[in-house]
Motif scaffolding. Structure first.
Motif, PDB file in Angstrom:
ATOM      1  N   PHE A 348       0.833  -1.204   0.000  1.00 15.03           N
ATOM      2  CA  PHE A 348       0.000   0.000   0.000  1.00 15.03           C
ATOM      3  C   PHE A 348       0.868   1.255   0.000  1.00 15.03           C
ATOM      4  O   PHE A 348       0.612   2.212  -0.752  1.00 15.03           O
ATOM      5  N   THR A 349       1.890   1.259   0.842  1.00 17.11           N
ATOM      6  CA  THR A 349       2.812   2.399   0.902  1.00 17.11           C
ATOM      7  C   THR A 349       3.505   2.619  -0.432  1.00 17.11           C
ATOM      8  O   THR A 349       3.671   3.759  -0.889  1.00 17.11           O
ATOM      9  N   ALA A 350       3.913   1.533  -1.085  1.00 14.63           N
ATOM     10  CA  ALA A 350       4.601   1.637  -2.370  1.00 14.63           C
ATOM     11  C   ALA A 350       3.714   2.302  -3.421  1.00 14.63           C
ATOM     12  O   ALA A 350       4.178   3.143  -4.201  1.00 14.63           O
ATOM     13  N   VAL A 351       2.454   1.946  -3.427  1.00 12.28           N
ATOM     14  CA  VAL A 351       1.519   2.540  -4.403  1.00 12.28           C
ATOM     15  C   VAL A 351       1.372   4.043  -4.157  1.00 12.28           C
ATOM     16  O   VAL A 351       1.406   4.855  -5.101  1.00 12.28           O
ATOM     17  N   ILE A 352       1.201   4.435  -2.897  1.00 12.57           N
ATOM     18  CA  ILE A 352       1.053   5.855  -2.558  1.00 12.57           C
ATOM     19  C   ILE A 352       2.283   6.652  -2.990  1.00 12.57           C
ATOM     20  O   ILE A 352       2.173   7.755  -3.544  1.00 12.57           O
ATOM     21  N   LEU A 353       3.470   6.104  -2.760  1.00 13.72           N
ATOM     22  CA  LEU A 353       4.703   6.828  -3.090  1.00 13.72           C
ATOM     23  C   LEU A 353       4.890   6.961  -4.599  1.00 13.72           C
ATOM     24  O   LEU A 353       5.451   7.964  -5.066  1.00 13.72           O
ATOM     25  N   CYS A 354       4.442   5.988  -5.360  1.00  8.12           N
ATOM     26  CA  CYS A 354       4.485   6.134  -6.822  1.00  8.12           C
ATOM     27  C   CYS A 354       3.589   7.283  -7.275  1.00  8.12           C
ATOM     28  O   CYS A 354       3.950   8.068  -8.165  1.00  8.12           O
ATOM     29  N   VAL A 355       2.426   7.402  -6.653  1.00  6.84           N
ATOM     30  CA  VAL A 355       1.515   8.512  -6.955  1.00  6.84           C
ATOM     31  C   VAL A 355       2.170   9.850  -6.596  1.00  6.84           C
ATOM     32  O   VAL A 355       2.076  10.832  -7.352  1.00  6.84           O
ATOM     33  N   VAL A 356       2.843   9.900  -5.445  1.00  8.04           N
ATOM     34  CA  VAL A 356       3.537  11.111  -5.005  1.00  8.04           C
ATOM     35  C   VAL A 356       4.567  11.541  -6.042  1.00  8.04           C
ATOM     36  O   VAL A 356       4.631  12.724  -6.435  1.00  8.04           O
ATOM     37  N   ALA A 357       5.384  10.609  -6.503  1.00 11.59           N
ATOM     38  CA  ALA A 357       6.432  10.929  -7.468  1.00 11.59           C
ATOM     39  C   ALA A 357       5.847  11.440  -8.778  1.00 11.59           C
ATOM     40  O   ALA A 357       6.365  12.398  -9.374  1.00 11.59           O
ATOM     41  N   ILE A 358       4.783  10.830  -9.218  1.00 11.07           N
ATOM     42  CA  ILE A 358       4.144  11.251 -10.482  1.00 11.07           C
ATOM     43  C   ILE A 358       3.569  12.655 -10.342  1.00 11.07           C
ATOM     44  O   ILE A 358       3.705  13.491 -11.256  1.00 11.07           O
ATOM     45  N   MET A 359       2.927  12.949  -9.216  1.00  7.02           N
ATOM     46  CA  MET A 359       2.351  14.274  -9.002  1.00  7.02           C
ATOM     47  C   MET A 359       3.425  15.364  -9.057  1.00  7.02           C
ATOM     48  O   MET A 359       3.248  16.395  -9.731  1.00  7.02           O
ATOM     49  N   ILE A 360       4.532  15.136  -8.368  1.00  9.87           N
ATOM     50  CA  ILE A 360       5.592  16.155  -8.322  1.00  9.87           C
ATOM     51  C   ILE A 360       6.258  16.292  -9.680  1.00  9.87           C
ATOM     52  O   ILE A 360       6.613  17.400 -10.100  1.00  9.87           O
ATOM     53  N   ARG A 361       6.407  15.188 -10.374  1.00  9.45           N
ATOM     54  CA  ARG A 361       7.048  15.244 -11.697  1.00  9.45           C
ATOM     55  C   ARG A 361       6.195  16.026 -12.687  1.00  9.45           C
ATOM     56  O   ARG A 361       6.704  16.770 -13.523  1.00  9.45           O
ATOM     57  N   ILE A 362       4.874  15.895 -12.581  1.00 11.60           N
ATOM     58  CA  ILE A 362       3.970  16.553 -13.529  1.00 11.60           C
ATOM     59  C   ILE A 362       3.854  18.053 -13.257  1.00 11.60           C
ATOM     60  O   ILE A 362       3.863  18.863 -14.187  1.00 11.60           O
ATOM     61  N   ALA A 363       3.741  18.439 -11.984  1.00 13.17           N
ATOM     62  CA  ALA A 363       3.494  19.859 -11.659  1.00 13.17           C
ATOM     63  C   ALA A 363       4.297  20.282 -10.435  1.00 13.17           C
ATOM     64  O   ALA A 363       3.725  20.565  -9.372  1.00 13.17           O
TER      65      ALA A 363
END
Length: 507
Positions: A348-363
């Motif tokens: 679960f933690t791994a999935v959340i952190l992937c989302v975090v990285a994508i959000m910061i990379r995009i904007a």
């Protein structure tokens, strides 16, 4: 000698003593409460001030130290690397020292030393001085995290360990938050007092808080459930725990192999098992998941975007608040949900952190996105309690292996972080942290996969392993008012099942 009309049972002196001392019912809840009050309180206070002292440097950096010491480029990352090197070097030696020196003494001594080193930071005038002090601070601070998990494993059962590990790791996050708030207050009220900048006062006050905690540990912390603590000098253990309670505290846990010793045989014993290899790997990945938050990327972003000193210190504290919530919820899940497993939390933690990285990379320049992503990234801190509690459970049967595995997990994670932070989270990479986003996706995904692997190996090992029997004295003896009808049966069980307790600092 126990007699009745049918037979006579002769007991050895040790067994007879256990029988006699166990006739009075031990209040399990009261004993667990005392363990929480005097064991958990000190390790939490120690870890709390550990993080207050550690995070103080980053808070000082964004609160005037950078300008006063003329720090440039990646000087902040250089000091972090020096700290990490000291941390890595001290990890395994500190855990092994805890096997031969009473933890009450060693942990209190280390706390005192790093408190004095923190005081020395208020006099620094150059980056080189910062690097030297940070290195030696880390040598002594490295006793705290892995050493405490080792100690918790000697007091708590598996179903008790998750929540205690969570409370312990959360205390460090509280320390991180407290340090930020304290820096703001100090800057507002003490900046310029007696000719000292506000960031210098932060180190002075940190030291004044650390020293009493070291003294508290020396006096009230029982260390491990060893009867020898009763007569320890300067210790209040004899007034807190009875000899019988300490004996029971040892015996209530699953028995371990008492034949293992701290000698050269520990090396092949550790290397031939999968525990050391796989847990070291998973915490390298888990530690670098945390690295995005622990390297002050949010505070650096806030400074780069022109936020005030108050915002730089206070807003980034929200990450630690999320970390506390995630850690506690994970522990509750593991303790209260019957089908809960450690790898569930890891994935679960791994999935959340992937989302975090994508959000910061995009904007990366949109405040709403950055704030949301950074706060979500706080869930990575849950891995501290989850993985170390998991390792404690799996390695319980071999004390020396457990000490080395727990220390190695933190050691290898720190060794990687020494260069990882410079490569992916350097201060010069603000505000986009492009490389860091890709690195986070990689470590998060890999940590989830390795966690599933650990669970698979654990299942196979459990199927092969025979559980070592242990005696729960309370479950064997009836209340005294019910008479002594079962004493013969009890005596037989004690004669055949009692395991000798060898003198040691650890169970």
């Amino acid at each position: 000698m126990i007699k009745n009309e049918e037979k006579v049972v002769t007991l050895g002196s040790d067994t007879e003593a256990v029988l006699e001392s166990s006739r009075k019912h031990i209040n399990k809840k009261r004993l667990l409460f005392k363990i929480d009050v005097f064991v958990l309180s000190f390790v939490c206070l120690q870890y709390w001030i550990n993080y207050v002292d550690r995070v103080a440097f980053n808070n000082a950096y964004i609160s005037g130290m950078k300008e006063d010491l003329n720090m440039k480029g990646n000087d902040l990352n250089l000091t972090a690397t020096c700290f990490t090197v000291g941390y890595v070097i001290g990890m395994i030696p500190n855990n092994l020292i805890l096997l031969v020196v009473p933890p009450r003494i060693w942990l209190s001594f280390c706390t005192l030393v790093w408190g004095l080193l923190t005081l020395g930071m208020y006099r620094v005038t150059s980056v080189n001085q910062c690097c030297a002090i940070r290195f030696f601070q880390a040598l002594f601070e490295s006793c705290t995290f892995a050493g405490t998990h080792l100690i918790l494993g000697t007091w708590y059962k598996e179903n008790e360990l998750a929540i205690r590990s969570a409370i312990f790791t959360s205390s460090g996050l509280v320390g991180s938050m407290f340090s930020g708030f304290m820096q703001v207050s100090i800057f507002n009220h003490l900046d310029g007092v007696n000719g000292l900048e506000g960031w210098r006062w932060l180190f002075i006050i940190d030291c004044c808080i650390t020293i009493p905690i070291a003294i508290y540990g020396l006096v009230f912390f029982p260390g491990v459930p060893d009867a020898s603590n009763i007569s320890s000098k300067f210790s209040m253990t004899k007034h807190i725990f009875s000899d019988r309670e300490l004996q029971y505290a040892r015996r209530r846990l699953p028995a371990r192999d008492e034949s293992t010793k701290l000698d050269w045989s520990v090396i092949p014993r550790v290397l031939k098992r999968w525990h050391w290899w796989v847990f070291s790997l998973v915490w390298i990945l888990g530690g670098e998941n945390i690295s995005f938050a622990s390297n002050a990327t949010f505070a650096l972003w806030l400074k780069d975007q022109g936020y005030s000193l108050t915002h730089r210190n206070n807003d980034s504290s929200g990450i630690y608040a999320v970390g506390i919530v995630a850690t506690v919820l994970s522990a509750i899940y593991l303790s209260k949900v019957k089908r809960a497993r450690h790898w569930h939390v890891a994935v679960f933690t791994a999935v959340i952190l992937c989302v975090v990285a994508i959000m910061i990379r995009i904007a990366p320049l949109r405040p709403a996105v950055m704030f949301t992503a950074q706060y979500l990234g706080g869930v990575s801190y849950a891995g501290q309690a989850v993985f170390f509690a998991w390792a404690n459970v799996i390695c319980h049967g071999d004390l020396q292996e457990r000490a080395i595995v727990l220390a190695s997990m933190n050691m290898f994670s720190g060794a990687v972080n020494a260069w990882w932070s410079i490569l992916f989270y350097a201060a010069s990479m603000v505000p986009r942290f492009e490389k860091g986003c890709y690195a986070l996706i990689g470590t998060a995904t890999a940590s989830g996969i390795v966690s599933i692997m650990i669970r698979s190996l654990q299942i196979k090992e459990t199927e092969k392993k025979k559980e070592l029997a242990y005696i729960d004295v309370n479950d064997m003896f009836e209340d005294e008012d019910e008479g002594q009808d079962d004493e013969d049966e009890i005596a037989d069980e004690l004669v055949t099942e009692q395991q000798p307790v060898q003198p040691s600092h650890f169970v």
